[in-house]
Design an enzyme around this catalytic site. Structure first.
Site, PDB file in Angstrom:
ATOM      1  N   LYS A  67      -5.854  -4.725  -2.983  1.00  0.00           N
ATOM      2  CA  LYS A  67      -4.807  -4.516  -2.151  1.00  0.00           C
ATOM      3  C   LYS A  67      -4.371  -3.206  -1.402  1.00  0.00           C
ATOM      4  O   LYS A  67      -3.946  -3.030  -0.344  1.00  0.00           O
ATOM      5  CB  LYS A  67      -3.469  -4.993  -2.670  1.00  0.00           C
ATOM      6  N   SER A 152       6.093   1.266  -9.529  1.00  0.00           N
ATOM      7  CA  SER A 152       7.278   0.584 -10.039  1.00  0.00           C
ATOM      8  C   SER A 152       7.233   0.611 -11.713  1.00  0.00           C
ATOM      9  O   SER A 152       7.460   1.852 -11.994  1.00  0.00           O
ATOM     10  CB  SER A 152       7.339  -0.909  -9.780  1.00  0.00           C
ATOM     11  N   ASP A 229      13.612  -1.495   0.169  1.00  0.00           N
ATOM     12  CA  ASP A 229      13.216  -1.761  -1.086  1.00  0.00           C
ATOM     13  C   ASP A 229      14.406  -2.624  -1.865  1.00  0.00           C
ATOM     14  O   ASP A 229      15.487  -1.896  -2.063  1.00  0.00           O
ATOM     15  CB  ASP A 229      12.760  -0.945  -2.222  1.00  0.00           C
ATOM     16  N   HIS A 262       9.041  -3.069  -1.141  1.00  0.00           N
ATOM     17  CA  HIS A 262       8.482  -2.944  -2.711  1.00  0.00           C
ATOM     18  C   HIS A 262       6.847  -3.222  -2.850  1.00  0.00           C
ATOM     19  O   HIS A 262       6.393  -3.146  -3.932  1.00  0.00           O
ATOM     20  CB  HIS A 262       9.356  -3.352  -3.603  1.00  0.00           C
TER      21      HIS A 262
END
Length: 291
Positions: A67, A152, A229, A262
């Site tokens: 991705k 994250s 986010d 996010h």
């Protein structure tokens, strides 16, 4: 059980190759997969520096490779990308898959001390075992020149691993990292179960706590954070880390990006900046930097 990695898939991209490998991990007690993006090889003896990417909650070693689009600039800069998985798998520990933010896919890049989760030794896997596997099996990788990044939970992993191993990594960056896990629900859940109730043990895996102890940082820490986010204010807490860096006089570039969330759309938008940030640090000793 084969500790030597076996290639299970491969595809050409920007002149180089994405390759996925499987091997048995003694540190984790199970088989693990990881991806490597090998840029085009300019000569048979050439060795690429390595950028480790640590993914977030519920991810595998595939998300970033599929991705992010990081391979375009990694190819032109001559940097190999290494993406490990996010936890042990297939151990069938009771409750390991009950929730998306703990257990399988949620190793938090620490060494668990609680008996039930004793196989969750992702810190040792990333810092010790995987670099050894790479250096012993891939002659084209120079694991002595390494940097680390992540998203994250993986941003948390990248920052804490970097700060505790400043001799091993040339630079660090992160997207929307969990920078103060002791003070957010994700971190409290993970730390309570993996590490027990002693908060002093938690501090060893909290970037905001570690920055005051490990502050001999030469390369600027780069963090991108989307302002839209949904986890920004209750889970990620970047301003806590920003304040800790200011107090410790550690160079930090925290970029708040308006309108971004996010997701991997956010990562793909800014990943080129991060690859070049690491390319500069990794290549400083090998070629002059251009202004």
């Amino acid at each position: 059980m084969e500790a030597k990695p076996t290639e299970i898939s491969g595809s050409k991209m920007f002149g180089g190759y994405n390759k996925r490998f499987k091997h048995f991990s003694p540190a984790l007690g199970c088989s693990m997969t990881f991806h490597v993006y090998f840029p085009p090889l300019p000569s048979p003896s050439h060795k690429f520096p390595v950028l480790y990417w640590l993914s977030g909650l519920s991810c595998t070693d595939e998300n970033f490779i599929i991705k992010s689009g990081a391979q375009r600039v990694a190819s032109s800069e001559g940097i190999a990308l290494v993406a490990p998985d996010t936890s042990p798998r297939g151990l069938n520990v009771e409750g390991e898959a009950d929730s998306w933010d703990f257990g399988v896919g949620a190793g938090f890049y620490l060494n668990a001390t609680q008996e039930k989760w004793k196989n969750w030794q992702m810190y040792d896997y990333v810092v010790k075992e995987l670099p050894k596997v790479l250096s012993e099996n891939f002659a084209q990788l120079d694991t002595s020149r390494a940097s680390i990044s992540g998203h994250s939970m993986g941003g948390h992993g990248a920052l804490t691993i970097y700060l505790k191993n400043l001799d091993k990594y040339k630079s660090v960056s992160a997207f929307a990292p969990i920078v103060n896990p002791m003070n957010c629900p994700w971190g409290q859940k993970a730390f309570t179960n993996y590490l027990g109730g002693n908060k002093a043990d938690w501090e060893e895996y909290d970037a905001t706590c570690l920055i005051s102890k490990f502050n001999d940082v030469s390369a600027t820490i780069l963090i991108d954070q989307g302002e839209d986010d949904k986890f920004l204010h209750d889970q990620l807490l970047p301003h806590k880390f920003e304040e800790a860096c200011r107090n410790a006089k550690v160079p930090l570039l925290l970029r708040l990006q308006p309108g971004y969330d996010h997701s991997y759309y956010f990562i793909a938008t800014f990943i080129d900046h991060h690859i070049r940030h690491h390319a500069q640090a990794l290549n400083m000793c090998f070629k002059p930097l251009h202004p």
